[in-house]
Design an enzyme around this catalytic site. Structure first.
Site, PDB file in Angstrom:
ATOM      1  N   PRO A 322      41.785  28.865  28.459  1.00 24.69           N
ATOM      2  CA  PRO A 322      40.613  29.721  28.584  1.00 24.69           C
ATOM      3  C   PRO A 322      40.717  30.858  29.608  1.00 24.69           C
ATOM      4  CG  PRO A 322      40.271  27.736  29.870  1.00 24.69           C
ATOM      5  CD  PRO A 322      41.642  27.621  29.242  1.00 24.69           C
ATOM      6  N   THR A 323      41.796  30.905  30.416  1.00 24.92           N
ATOM      7  CA  THR A 323      41.803  31.887  31.502  1.00 24.92           C
ATOM      8  C   THR A 323      42.314  33.254  31.050  1.00 24.92           C
ATOM      9  OG1 THR A 323      44.069  31.398  32.206  1.00 24.92           O
ATOM     10  CG2 THR A 323      42.307  30.035  33.155  1.00 24.92           C
ATOM     11  N   CYS A 324      42.104  34.252  31.913  1.00 28.18           N
ATOM     12  CA  CYS A 324      42.506  35.620  31.600  1.00 28.18           C
ATOM     13  C   CYS A 324      43.926  35.899  32.066  1.00 28.18           C
ATOM     14  CB  CYS A 324      41.541  36.599  32.248  1.00 28.18           C
ATOM     15  SG  CYS A 324      39.894  36.433  31.576  1.00 28.18           S
ATOM     16  N   ASP A 325      44.840  35.026  31.696  1.00 26.79           N
ATOM     17  CA  ASP A 325      46.245  35.200  32.041  1.00 26.79           C
ATOM     18  C   ASP A 325      47.035  34.796  30.813  1.00 26.79           C
ATOM     19  OD1 ASP A 325      48.902  34.847  32.951  1.00 26.79           O
ATOM     20  OD2 ASP A 325      48.184  34.466  34.984  1.00 26.79           O
ATOM     21  N   ASN A 366      40.602  31.479  38.247  1.00 25.75           N
ATOM     22  CA  ASN A 366      39.671  32.121  37.318  1.00 25.75           C
ATOM     23  C   ASN A 366      38.355  31.350  37.203  1.00 25.75           C
ATOM     24  OD1 ASN A 366      40.705  33.879  34.236  1.00 25.75           O
ATOM     25  ND2 ASN A 366      39.724  34.584  36.084  1.00 25.75           N
TER      26      ASN A 366
END
Ligand SMILES: *Cc1c(COP(=O)(O)O)cnc(C)c1O
Length: 376
Positions: A322-325, A366
């Site tokens: 789910p993270t922005c990476d 995050n």
């Protein structure tokens, strides 16, 4: 998936993601390894899952522990472990941490270099020390590379040096690599250990222990041989190379004890495609590389998945967290397929997640918390 876990997951709707570990499986794994290798002492590798529930259970069952840090030592002692059952198995220790462990009653320490040996001589005088050998990690899905251990001639010289420094040269250790798929891999390493024993015996040093490490697998996507086959691999190698003069054998399982005991309950956050004719769906879960699934790095450990739609038509997917990476992509090349009926909001179970998950995560990258866990 055990009945107990199934009931736990279904009896209440808890926020996801979370891990649930069936302690009966942990006990059963420990006992089966004891049965299969009756002559060996079992040191549980605490890093695999350091939950107090797991440690307390294993203390109760009579286990010893492979610890790697001051915190792991404090944890096991606080829960009632006898310091004489601890092996400070990390070859990379601060001298102050060695001294603290020694003060607390730890008697057994690992090393793989002259520099570490010098620290042990200063901070833990007279203690039992064992040298880690550098061995092949072929066949391991999570290899430990060249970071640990030294070559045999160096190990021989260091163990002689240990004696001269007033330490007790106690034995040899190695690790054939985690999630080792080949039960035959212990043979070459045990052969090396036996050669080292003979070499040292000729120089007046009698070693007592061979620590054959961990590496015993959990059941992920690919089938594995039974623990009986692994026990035969280890025991067969010991008798082949040591004959009837068997030293004290130590095993250090981590993954095997706790891996299959855990199920991770997750939720589908998003299902999307990158273009109108894209055949591959992107499935984004609420758990990923940073909050529990670190071992998906390199797609090395391939967890089995369960969904409410299993058995229906399925198609290729890319699974991501789910993270922005973008590093937080779990499986892109491993060939995962999931049901076409899968929908946003569906619960997905990730199996065999009891090892190397809960503490193997960021503290909140995050804004996603480390994985909550229940021990039942
Ligand atoms: C991590 C570790 C283990 C456990 O390895 P598994 O493959 O999980 O069984 C055993 N010994 C040492 C020294 C370790 O670092």
């Amino acid at each position: 998936m055990t009945e107990k876990i199934d009931r736990f997951i279904n009896q209440a709707s808890r926020p996801t993601p979370f891990l649930v570990v069936d302690l009966d499986v942990v006990a059963e794994r420990y006992e089966s390894l004891r049965r299969q290798l009756p002559a060996a002492e079992v040191f549980y590798a605490v890093k695999a899952n350091p939950a107090p529930e797991v440690i307390s259970l294993l203390i109760e069952l009579g286990a010893s522990f492979d610890v790697a840090s001051p915190a792991e030592i404090e944890l096991t002692l606080r829960l009632g472990a006898d310091p004489a059952t601890l092996s400070y198995g990390n070859t990379i220790k601060k001298q102050a941490d060695i001294a603290a462990a020694f003060q607390r009653g730890v008697e057994l320490f690992a090393f793989d270099s002259a520099e570490e040996l010098a620290k042990l001589a200063r901070a833990a005088p007279g203690s039992k020390v064992f040298c880690r050998l550098l061995v092949d990690n072929q066949g391991a899905e999570w290899p430990l590379s060249r970071k640990f251990g030294c070559e045999r001639r160096m190990a021989r010289d260091l163990l002689l040096q240990a004696r001269d420094l007033g330490l007790l040269p106690y034995g040899v250790a190695f690790h054939v690599g985690s999630q080792q798929m080949d039960p035959g891999q212990w043979d070459g390493a045990v052969a090396q250990a036996a050669a080292l024993f003979r070499d040292l015996e000729g120089r007046g040093v009698e070693l007592a222990m061979v620590n054959v490490g961990g590496g015993f697998p959990a059941r992920y996507a690919d089938p594995i041989a039974g623990i009986d086959t692994y026990a035969q691999g280890v025991q067969g190698a010991m008798t082949r190379h040591f004959g009837n003069r068997l030293p004290c054998t130590v095993v250090e399982p981590g993954r095997y004890i706790v891996g299959d005991a855990g199920v991770l309950q997750a939720e589908v956050v998003l299902i999307s495609r990158k273009s109108y004719d894209d055949q591959v769906r992107w499935i984004y879960l609420d758990v990923g590389r940073f909050n529990g699934l670190a071992e998906t790095e390199g797609e090395a450990i391939r967890y089995p998945l369960r969904t409410p739609h299993d058995g229906g038509a399925a198609g290729p997917v890319i699974l991501a967290g789910p993270t922005c990476d973008s590093v937080d992509t779990l499986y892109e090349n491993a060939g995962y397929r999931m049901p076409m009926a899968l929908a946003i909001g569906d619960r997905v179970q990730i199996l065999a997640t009891g090892a190397y998950t809960t503490t193997y995560s960021t503290v909140g990258f995050n804004g996603f918390d480390p994985l909550p866990a229940y021990y039942i």
